[in-house]
Design an enzyme around this catalytic site. Structure first.
Site, short mmCIF file in Angstrom:
data_model
loop_
_atom_site.label_atom_id
_atom_site.label_comp_id
_atom_site.label_asym_id
_atom_site.label_seq_id
_atom_site.Cartn_x
_atom_site.Cartn_y
_atom_site.Cartn_z
N LYS A 187 1.05 -1.09 0.20
CA LYS A 187 -0.09 -0.17 0.08
C LYS A 187 0.80 1.24 -0.04
CE LYS A 187 -1.78 2.81 1.86
NZ LYS A 187 -1.70 4.18 1.89
N GLU A 263 9.02 0.68 11.12
CA GLU A 263 10.22 1.73 10.70
C GLU A 263 9.77 3.23 10.96
OE1 GLU A 263 13.12 0.83 10.51
OE2 GLU A 263 13.18 -1.51 9.80
N CYS A 297 14.05 9.57 6.92
CA CYS A 297 13.87 9.59 8.38
C CYS A 297 15.08 9.43 8.97
CB CYS A 297 13.03 7.92 8.59
SG CYS A 297 14.18 6.82 7.63
N GLU A 397 10.85 15.67 15.01
CA GLU A 397 11.00 15.48 13.76
C GLU A 397 10.32 16.42 12.71
OE1 GLU A 397 9.38 11.79 11.67
OE2 GLU A 397 11.21 11.67 10.85
P1 NAD Z 1 2.40 8.23 7.84
O1 NAD Z 1 2.53 7.58 8.94
O2 NAD Z 1 1.38 9.51 7.78
O3 NAD Z 1 1.73 7.39 6.51
C1 NAD Z 1 2.80 6.42 6.21
C2 NAD Z 1 1.91 5.23 5.44
O4 NAD Z 1 1.13 4.69 6.45
C3 NAD Z 1 1.06 5.74 4.35
O5 NAD Z 1 0.87 4.86 3.54
C4 NAD Z 1 -0.49 5.94 5.12
O6 NAD Z 1 -1.55 5.81 4.37
C5 NAD Z 1 -0.21 4.73 6.15
N1 NAD Z 1 -1.09 4.77 7.52
C6 NAD Z 1 -1.31 6.02 8.29
N2 NAD Z 1 -1.86 5.65 9.14
C7 NAD Z 1 -2.21 4.26 9.11
C8 NAD Z 1 -3.08 3.09 9.90
N3 NAD Z 1 -3.54 3.65 10.99
N4 NAD Z 1 -3.21 2.07 9.27
C9 NAD Z 1 -2.52 1.63 8.17
N5 NAD Z 1 -1.91 2.37 7.33
C10 NAD Z 1 -1.67 3.67 7.88
O7 NAD Z 1 3.88 8.81 7.25
P2 NAD Z 1 4.23 9.87 6.06
O8 NAD Z 1 3.82 11.25 6.62
O9 NAD Z 1 3.70 9.54 4.93
O10 NAD Z 1 5.87 9.53 5.95
C11 NAD Z 1 6.52 10.51 6.92
C12 NAD Z 1 7.05 9.60 8.12
O11 NAD Z 1 7.67 8.27 7.65
C13 NAD Z 1 8.29 10.33 8.88
O12 NAD Z 1 7.70 10.32 10.33
C14 NAD Z 1 9.46 9.53 8.82
O13 NAD Z 1 10.40 9.63 9.65
C15 NAD Z 1 8.74 8.12 8.60
N6 NAD Z 1 9.81 7.00 7.70
C16 NAD Z 1 10.56 6.49 8.57
C17 NAD Z 1 11.58 5.57 7.74
C18 NAD Z 1 12.16 4.52 8.71
O14 NAD Z 1 12.73 3.51 7.78
N7 NAD Z 1 12.45 4.33 9.91
C19 NAD Z 1 11.70 5.63 6.54
C20 NAD Z 1 11.13 6.74 5.81
C21 NAD Z 1 10.09 7.51 6.56
#
Ligand code: NAD
Length: 508
Positions: A187, A263, A297, A397
């Site tokens: 997804k 992650e 991230c 962040e």
């Molecule tokens: P987000 O958490 O808003 O969304 C990420 C994904 O999760 C999207 O596809 C979203 O639709 C889905 N999602 C959100 N809530 C959900 C739920 N309750 N159930 C199922 N799916 C759900 O993140 P974002 O704003 O798209 O991305 C930025 C964040 O991602 C930052 O905090 C960044 O640090 C983190 N990130 C972490 C890593 C890592 O490897 N640690 C890598 C890249 C980004």
């Protein structure tokens, strides 16, 4: 009279059970280019129903065994064949990634595309070194038996990813899952479904992976993702995203006790020692924080600079930050692209203003670059200095091109400050003294520490976070093992009934 051509808008479908299909209800949504704010594609607006179709397809394919029952060698060999096709058809992926998520095209072409394909290849290769059968040491307690461990695929796996590295994350979720014999549903983030669908298209073209083993569902809301997390037919969720969403995923997955790998976010600290090579430390700090306009991230967003070199370091860092070219991500001259959307743009600018209100000094940046027009979500590379250590600029962040700098003079005290965070994803040390740097690295409470570098990921090295940066590891044998169940099989060695004294506790 000459007419102005309408920009080309591609219509995409999602990939479920080996078919290209629209959303169950037929709804679609617009995918935007953050450099121009123009619509570049139309994608299916999936609901829970679409996720359920994908889950059913993945379950069917897993149970059928056309992929899950292959030997490891067969699966890896097929994946190597797929790689040849990915290399042939990936020419346009860098441009598409750049258009869709604002990744500067130089970086998308040099990092995202080749790394993504290498990850797919490497997972297939490393999977060959995971033993599916492992004998256990000789066991004679309570009596002699022969014991071994068998690994099995987990089953149906869901990969849920954010928008900052859509192509890489597509591979990071699909490749290890299928390498270990699972079926997978990916997804992508609402904003960035395009390269994930292109990867699915390329794999589909090979006809080598049975239908239903790989599925991609797209949508503008979290509904399909939420279904993947809650549905009892999904055995494992590999989630990459914010810490706030990770908390929800962990809570929702608890209802069906799924395997969960998270992650999550980071606020990674680097320590610049007085003996650092300043050419390396300054360029490395810029690369660490401003690559992908800070939307990474593991970005090195907190830097602690020793008092002795502080003024020189900041003066040179700020000159270099000001010289970075911000602009349309698809322009080869661009070094820093736009942030993903209006919401992120407003949020990053608000965090900068808050940082200054909390007492930080705005050394450079802080607003919209004069060189860009009024379209696109561009923010100047921003350096905040003398940031109070308890302010939000130092602790939260921001996920944009913002660096928070603090001073230090005592190494033990600065290590404590670096570790004082809810996050623990990555860290770094800049020093000419390798031995000393390793000692500092060992004391940093985070999943990756770079010494005199940043962002260097390796498909063989584990990636993951301490504390609220996540649970579990991806990549290498560490990540591959997380896509397996471990079964203990005990084989009796014809022990006579009279010696089976444990049974006598009931029957004797
Ligand atoms: P987000 O958490 O808003 O969304 C990420 C994904 O999760 C999207 O596809 C979203 O639709 C889905 N999602 C959100 N809530 C959900 C739920 N309750 N159930 C199922 N799916 C759900 O993140 P974002 O704003 O798209 O991305 C930025 C964040 O991602 C930052 O905090 C960044 O640090 C983190 N990130 C972490 C890593 C890592 O490897 N640690 C890598 C890249 C980004």
């Amino acid at each position: 009279m000459a007419t102005i051509a309408e920009p080309k808008v591609a219509t995409y479908q999602q990939y479920i059970d080996g078919e290209w299909v629209g959303a169950a209800g037929g709804a679609t949504y617009e995918v935007i280019n953050p450099s121009t704010e123009e619509v570049i594609a139309i994608a299916p607006a999936s609901t829970r129903e679409d996720a359920q179709r994908a889950i059913a397809a993945a379950r069917r394919s897993f149970e059928a065994g056309d992929w899950s029952h292959k030997t490891q060698l067969q699966r890896s060999q097929i994946m190597f064949e797929v790689v040849k096709h990915l290399e042939e058809v990936s020419g346009g992926w860098g441009f598409l990634e750049s258009q869709n998520n604002g990744s500067p095209i130089r970086k998308a072409s040099v990092i995202d595309v080749p790394f993504a394909i290498e990850w797919f290849r490497s997972m297939a290769e490393q999977a060959l070194s995971i033993p599916w059968y492992e004998p256990l040491p000789w066991i004679d307690q309570p009596y002699v038996s022969w014991n071994f461990v068998q690994r099995e695929p987990v089953g149906v796996c869901a990969g849920i990813v954010p928008w900052n590295f859509p192509l890489l994350f597509t591979m990071w979720k699909i490749a290890p899952a299928i390498a270990m014999g699972n079926s997978v549903i990916l997804k992508p983030a609402a904003q960035t479904p395009l390269t994930a669908l292109e990867v699915a298209r390329a794999i589909d073209e090979t006809g080598l992976i049975p239908k239903g083993v790989i599925n991609v569902v797209t949508g503008p809301t979290i509904d399909p993702g939420a279904e993947l997390v809650e549905n009892p037919e999904v055995d494992k969720v590999a989630f990459t995203g914010s810490t706030a969403s990770g908390r929800n995923v962990m809570r929702e997955a608890a209802a069906t006790i799924k395997h969960v790998v998270l992650e999550l976010g980071g606020k990674s600290a680097s320590i610049v020692c007085p003996d650092a090579d300043l050419d390396i430390a300054i360029d490395g700090t810029l690369f660490g924080v401003f690559m992908q306009q800070g939307e990474a991230c593991e970005a090195g967003t907190r830097v602690y600079v020793h008092d002795d070199i502080y003024d020189q370091f900041i003066s040179r860092l700020v000159d270099s930050a000001r010289a970075l070219r911000v602009g349309d991500a698809t322009d080869f001259d661009t070094q820093v692209g736009p942030v993903i959307n209006r919401q992120q743009y407003d949020s990053v600018l608000a965090r900068i203003r808050q940082g200054v209100a909390d007492g930080a000094t705005l050394a450079c940046g802080g607003g919209r670059p004069a060189s860009v027009g009024d379209r696109g979500f561009f923010i100047e590379p921003t350096v905040l200095t003398d940031v109070p250590s308890d302010s939000t600029a130092a602790t939260e962040e921001i996920f944009g091109p913002v660096l928070a700098v603090q001073r230090w003079s005592d190494i033990n005290e600065v290590i404590q400050r670096a570790n004082r965070s809810i996050y623990g994803l990555a860290g770094g040390v800049w020093s000419r003294d390798t031995r000393g740097a390793i000692e500092i690295a060992k004391q940093m409470r985070c999943g990756t520490v770079w010494i005199n570098d940043w962002h260097l990921l390796n498909p063989a090295a584990p990636l993951g976070g301490y504390r609220q940066s996540g649970v579990g590891r991806e990549h290498g044998i560490y990540g591959l093992r997380e896509y397996t169940e471990v079964k203990h099989i005990m084989v009796d060695q014809n022990v006579p009934r009279r010696d089976r004294y444990l049974w006598d506790t009931l029957l004797g």
